[in-house]
Design an enzyme around this catalytic site. Sequence first.
Site, PDB file in Angstrom:
ATOM      1  N   ARG A   1      14.104  42.558 -10.239  1.00 22.72           N
ATOM      2  CA  ARG A   1      13.081  42.622 -11.302  1.00 22.72           C
ATOM      3  C   ARG A   1      11.994  41.579 -11.057  1.00 22.72           C
ATOM      4  O   ARG A   1      10.819  41.821 -11.301  1.00 22.72           O
ATOM      5  CB  ARG A   1      13.721  42.411 -12.673  1.00 22.72           C
ATOM      6  CG  ARG A   1      14.342  43.683 -13.220  1.00 22.72           C
ATOM      7  CD  ARG A   1      15.057  43.444 -14.522  1.00 22.72           C
ATOM      8  NE  ARG A   1      16.270  42.682 -14.324  1.00 22.72           N
ATOM      9  CZ  ARG A   1      16.623  41.612 -15.018  1.00 22.72           C
ATOM     10  NH1 ARG A   1      15.847  41.153 -15.982  1.00 22.72           N
ATOM     11  NH2 ARG A   1      17.758  40.989 -14.766  1.00 22.72           N
TER      12      ARG A   1
ATOM     13  N   HIS B   1      24.591  40.679 -18.190  1.00 22.37           N
ATOM     14  CA  HIS B   1      23.476  40.834 -17.248  1.00 22.37           C
ATOM     15  C   HIS B   1      22.901  42.232 -17.429  1.00 22.37           C
ATOM     16  O   HIS B   1      23.655  43.213 -17.498  1.00 22.37           O
ATOM     17  CB  HIS B   1      23.968  40.642 -15.809  1.00 22.37           C
ATOM     18  CG  HIS B   1      22.863  40.419 -14.835  1.00 22.37           C
ATOM     19  ND1 HIS B   1      21.972  41.407 -14.501  1.00 22.37           N
ATOM     20  CD2 HIS B   1      22.480  39.324 -14.155  1.00 22.37           C
ATOM     21  CE1 HIS B   1      21.094  40.924 -13.631  1.00 22.37           C
ATOM     22  NE2 HIS B   1      21.378  39.656 -13.410  1.00 22.37           N
TER      23      HIS B   1
END
Length: 502
Positions: free
Chosen positions: A243, A227
């Site tokens: 994000r 990740h």
Amino acid sequence: MAKVLIIGAGGAALSAAIAAKQNGADVTVVTKEYPTRSQTCMAQGGINAAIGDGDSVESHIADTLKSAKGLADEKAVTLMCSKAPDAIAWLDSIGVPFSRTEDGHIAQRRLGGASHPRACYAQDYTGLKILHTLYDYANKLGIEFANERFLLELLVENNRACGAIFLNIKTGKVEAMTADSVILASGGYSKLYHTHSTNSKAATGDGIVAAARAGAKLSNMEFIQFHPTALKSSAILISESARGAGGKLLNSKGERFVDELKPRDEVSLAIYKEMRKGEEIFLDITHLGETFIEEELPQERKLALLYEGVDPLKEPLPIKPAAHYTMGGIAVDLEMRSGIESLYAVGECSESRVHGANRLGGNSLLEIVVFGKIAGENAAKEPKSIQTDPTVILEKTNAKLDELFAKEPKENFYETRSKIGDLFYAKCGIERNAKELKELLEVVETTKTNLDNFGITDKNRVSNTNLVDYFEFENLLQIAEYVAKGAFENKNSIGAHRRSDV
Ligand SMILES: Cc1cc2nc3c(=O)[nH]c(=O)nc-3n(C[C@H](O)[C@H](O)[C@H](O)COP(=O)(O)OP(=O)(O)OC[C@H]3O[C@@H](n4cnc5c(N)ncnc54)[C@H](O)[C@@H]3O)c2cc1C
């Protein structure tokens, strides 16, 4: 009434348990922890379903296949994505408190690699809310739970699963449980990467190792998803939803260097390349503002303050990629059957060919609910198993345990586990090459050969966490061999398995 034994109590296990019970089975769920704990309860970002305006199941399928880079099975992906809207409706109907839009619809956010805002969420506590709702519901249905039982061996006779052997952690005694079918839902193995993983301590691949020992086939074990945004010092996850909401990735010069919403393998690789140039990397969400962060990402802020000592309202968060999800596991077909009769595998311990070389954010929670139900429905229909007598295997397991208690260890397995975690992050991480993988394999094989040097120092039989840690270490060592061998032998650089030398 078929007797179904489910090993694990995360989202996959509980979805399977509920479906098996509703299909008339007598169900027991066994876990080494408690049903309120697992990787499932750590999931933050959301669960995918094409239920929003302008989105479609076809688009969800296309995004999933694209991200999987040719290693997923279109039939399996189509099955999962087409059942997603019903899965969300079902979770909603049993009480999962999804966040809502102003007009009352289930709110959705965009995660990396998705062409639409598709992840349904409950603030950034999505997995926790799903797991606890499933647990409440399972209790209402009268499903039986046996907690603090550590799976040691599967009982298999004539290629048919008929139960399992557990260590009862509380009493220190070895127990056998027999059943007409067994569902493994014991989670993944990211903890191989030790402190370089977003997962909890329990993600040690125990079920995968037991299944392989019993003769089940494993698949794609070298595919580890890193990740992009784990906190730099603790590897605690900062969800992709940060994000998705507009969070920016910056290097030490304050420059953006990648499209933040690309799939995870691509974003992690871009970060890794910057880090190799000596850059430090930051996730900047300061511009999202307090109201938005407190409403949509409250957990992220708490985690950042607690584990990194940084307030994301005021300054960018230092981050690094960390091992997060394991795409490999027990090979299963579309009915979640392993090659062993009446042995099913589901969730992160399985390889159901929906994630291929790179899982899309939001698709794991979906997989565990949709495929968990399929596993439960099928397991409930298994015919009565032949009566099995576990006496011999119980005696053998007890003898192994007595030997372990009698032995004085020459080496500290905690140190070795940590060293192996560091080595995997360095040599079997985002980029791999034959030379380093070979060195890694040699370390793993030497450690396996010297296994007799390791053991437990706490000789209490009751609630012995040192013993549990030791069994997890043994399992991780076996997983280490599968992963390193798979990575060494696979010369195709694809998705999460990136070879720099081919
Ligand atoms: C921090 C974090 C955030 C995430 N966010 C998302 C997200 O937003 N969306 C998404 O789709 N996915 C997300 N994921 C991935 C997702 O949460 C997991 O892949 C998924 O929940 C796995 O579910 P599972 O039921 O297969 O396994 P788990 O939830 O890991 O459950 C495994 C169970 O098996 C039991 N078990 C293990 N070994 C033994 C043994 N030897 N004996 C007995 N029991 C055993 C464990 O105690 C546990 O109950 C996230 C993962 C993490 C770590």
